[in-house]
Write a protein that holds these residues in place. Structure first.
Motif, mmCIF file in Angstrom:
data_model
loop_
_atom_site.group_PDB
_atom_site.id
_atom_site.type_symbol
_atom_site.label_atom_id
_atom_site.label_comp_id
_atom_site.label_asym_id
_atom_site.label_seq_id
_atom_site.Cartn_x
_atom_site.Cartn_y
_atom_site.Cartn_z
ATOM 1 N N ASP A 107 -5.445 8.329 -4.945
ATOM 2 C CA ASP A 107 -4.534 7.141 -5.563
ATOM 3 C C ASP A 107 -3.325 6.805 -5.033
ATOM 4 N N MET A 108 -2.767 7.466 -5.332
ATOM 5 C CA MET A 108 -1.293 7.229 -5.146
ATOM 6 C C MET A 108 -0.801 7.131 -4.108
ATOM 7 N N GLU A 109 -1.481 7.687 -2.999
ATOM 8 C CA GLU A 109 -1.690 7.294 -2.057
ATOM 9 C C GLU A 109 -1.509 6.022 -0.909
ATOM 10 N N ALA A 110 -3.196 5.556 -1.832
ATOM 11 C CA ALA A 110 -3.214 4.183 -1.133
ATOM 12 C C ALA A 110 -2.785 3.356 -1.651
ATOM 13 N N MET A 111 -1.458 3.401 -2.292
ATOM 14 C CA MET A 111 -0.767 2.539 -3.181
ATOM 15 C C MET A 111 0.274 1.854 -1.726
ATOM 16 N N PHE A 112 0.749 3.234 -0.875
ATOM 17 C CA PHE A 112 1.727 3.065 -0.211
ATOM 18 C C PHE A 112 1.156 2.053 0.936
ATOM 19 N N VAL A 113 0.085 2.855 1.303
ATOM 20 C CA VAL A 113 -0.320 2.116 2.816
ATOM 21 C C VAL A 113 -0.375 0.503 3.086
ATOM 22 N N TYR A 114 -0.062 -0.213 2.344
ATOM 23 C CA TYR A 114 0.349 -1.782 2.312
ATOM 24 C C TYR A 114 1.437 -2.010 1.769
ATOM 25 N N ALA A 115 2.145 -0.962 1.300
ATOM 26 C CA ALA A 115 3.729 -1.163 0.638
ATOM 27 C C ALA A 115 4.217 0.053 0.691
ATOM 28 N N THR A 144 4.180 -4.707 3.291
ATOM 29 C CA THR A 144 4.027 -5.763 4.807
ATOM 30 C C THR A 144 3.708 -4.685 5.460
ATOM 31 N N LYS A 145 1.930 -4.433 5.284
ATOM 32 C CA LYS A 145 1.405 -3.346 6.003
ATOM 33 C C LYS A 145 -0.695 -3.974 4.735
ATOM 34 N N PRO A 146 -1.251 -4.398 6.291
ATOM 35 C CA PRO A 146 -2.395 -4.617 5.857
ATOM 36 C C PRO A 146 -3.028 -3.748 4.511
ATOM 37 N N MET A 147 -4.106 -4.668 4.032
ATOM 38 C CA MET A 147 -4.606 -3.399 2.789
ATOM 39 C C MET A 147 -5.686 -4.055 2.776
ATOM 40 N N PRO A 148 -6.293 -2.466 2.933
ATOM 41 C CA PRO A 148 -7.582 -1.886 2.878
ATOM 42 C C PRO A 148 -8.098 -3.190 1.459
ATOM 43 N N PHE A 154 -9.410 -5.683 5.877
ATOM 44 C CA PHE A 154 -8.193 -5.832 5.351
ATOM 45 C C PHE A 154 -7.424 -7.371 4.818
ATOM 46 N N ILE A 155 -6.527 -7.125 4.159
ATOM 47 C CA ILE A 155 -5.487 -8.480 4.074
ATOM 48 C C ILE A 155 -4.301 -8.634 4.274
ATOM 49 N N GLN A 156 -4.171 -8.945 4.699
ATOM 50 C CA GLN A 156 -2.609 -9.880 5.911
ATOM 51 C C GLN A 156 -1.364 -9.478 5.034
ATOM 52 N N PRO A 157 -0.620 -8.728 5.280
ATOM 53 C CA PRO A 157 1.074 -8.510 4.529
ATOM 54 C C PRO A 157 1.787 -9.784 4.341
ATOM 55 N N THR A 158 1.574 -10.234 2.922
ATOM 56 C CA THR A 158 2.584 -11.806 2.916
ATOM 57 C C THR A 158 4.050 -11.013 3.313
ATOM 58 N N GLY A 159 4.494 -9.499 3.036
ATOM 59 C CA GLY A 159 5.792 -9.793 3.361
ATOM 60 C C GLY A 159 6.876 -10.200 1.518
ATOM 61 N N LYS A 160 5.893 -10.070 0.811
ATOM 62 C CA LYS A 160 6.661 -10.394 -0.687
ATOM 63 C C LYS A 160 6.288 -9.283 -1.491
ATOM 64 N N LYS A 161 7.976 -9.343 -2.333
ATOM 65 C CA LYS A 161 8.636 -8.134 -2.757
ATOM 66 C C LYS A 161 7.770 -7.812 -4.280
ATOM 67 N N PHE A 162 7.293 -6.553 -4.474
ATOM 68 C CA PHE A 162 7.101 -6.833 -6.253
ATOM 69 C C PHE A 162 8.581 -5.949 -6.808
ATOM 70 N N LYS A 163 8.384 -6.342 -8.216
ATOM 71 C CA LYS A 163 8.703 -5.324 -9.289
ATOM 72 C C LYS A 163 8.813 -5.461 -10.151
ATOM 73 N N LEU A 164 8.419 -4.637 -10.762
ATOM 74 C CA LEU A 164 7.436 -5.237 -12.261
ATOM 75 C C LEU A 164 7.652 -3.477 -13.321
ATOM 76 N N PRO A 165 7.733 -3.551 -14.770
ATOM 77 C CA PRO A 165 7.642 -2.593 -15.526
ATOM 78 C C PRO A 165 6.312 -2.130 -15.294
ATOM 79 N N MET A 166 6.801 -0.784 -15.332
ATOM 80 C CA MET A 166 5.277 0.033 -15.921
ATOM 81 C C MET A 166 5.419 1.643 -16.852
ATOM 82 N N ALA A 167 5.337 1.935 -17.712
ATOM 83 C CA ALA A 167 5.168 3.106 -18.587
ATOM 84 C C ALA A 167 3.846 3.752 -17.686
ATOM 85 N N THR A 168 4.572 5.455 -17.980
ATOM 86 C CA THR A 168 4.182 6.670 -18.180
ATOM 87 C C THR A 168 4.013 7.924 -19.293
#
Length: 196
Positions: A107-115, A144-148, A154-168
């Motif tokens: 699941d973690m690796e899947a996040m890196f496929v497209y970002a 920056t990469k196609p998202m399954p 695939f959804i083609q990359p938009t080149g847009k950045k994300f920056k958001l708060p998270m908590a664990t």
């Protein structure tokens, strides 16, 4: 903001000093009491337990820093076992739950496929109590990469950045690994930021 280690050391020192003051005040009040030695022993045991708990919390928070800043951000999945139990249960922001280290890594690796530049570089808030820790962070990256799409396309990359708060929130075992982990971030904001 103070350095976390400095804050934690100060907190530990203050806890220790407070415990000593309590012990000495108790000794003064109970010097002539028949139960003074047992009360003193009880206070000493409380101080030892507080010190042990603080050391455990510190160790788990340091391990969590390593997890996010190095293991997760650098995709060093071979080190995931250092902080996660083999049968770890993980609760995700979208409501699904997984069991097992391999599934969590997938699941973690899947996040890196497209970002592939996804990262967490800071934990502004870090707290703990007993065998639980909670940290906040800032997760950022770029689409920056196609998202399954889950349907074979695939959804083609938009080149847009994300920056958001998270908590664990982590629940730790005695062996220094998490038995359970709760992940939180705003999925709607995440999708909006990457242009979906």
């Amino acid at each position: 903001m103070k350095n976390f280690k400095t804050t934690l050391k100060t907190s530990s020192i203050l806890t220790f000093i407070t415990a000593i003051i309590i012990v000495f005040n108790s000794c003064e009040r109970t010097t002539n009491s028949s139960g003074s030695q047992s009360e003193l022993d009880s206070l000493r045991n409380q101080v030892k337990e507080l010190t042990k708990t603080n050391e455990l919390i510190t160790k788990n928070l340091v391990k969590f820093d390593t997890l996010d800043f190095n293991v997760f951000s650098k995709r060093d999945w071979a080190r995931f076992h250092e902080s996660h139990a083999e049968d770890v249960i993980v609760h995700f922001p979208d409501g699904h739950t997984t069991k097992g280290l391999k599934k969590h890594i997938d699941d973690m690796e899947a996040m890196f496929v497209y970002a592939p530049d996804t990262r967490i570089k800071e934990h502004p808030i870090k707290i703990g109590q007993g065998n639980m820790t909670a940290v906040t962070g800032i997760m950022e990256g770029t689409f920056t990469k196609p998202m399954p799409d889950g349907k074979g396309g695939f959804i083609q990359p938009t080149g847009k950045k994300f920056k958001l708060p998270m908590a664990t929130i982590g629940i730790w075992k005695e062996d220094g690994t998490m038995s359970e982990e709760y992940l939180f971030w705003d999925n709607q904001s995440y999708m909006k930021q990457i242009g979906l």
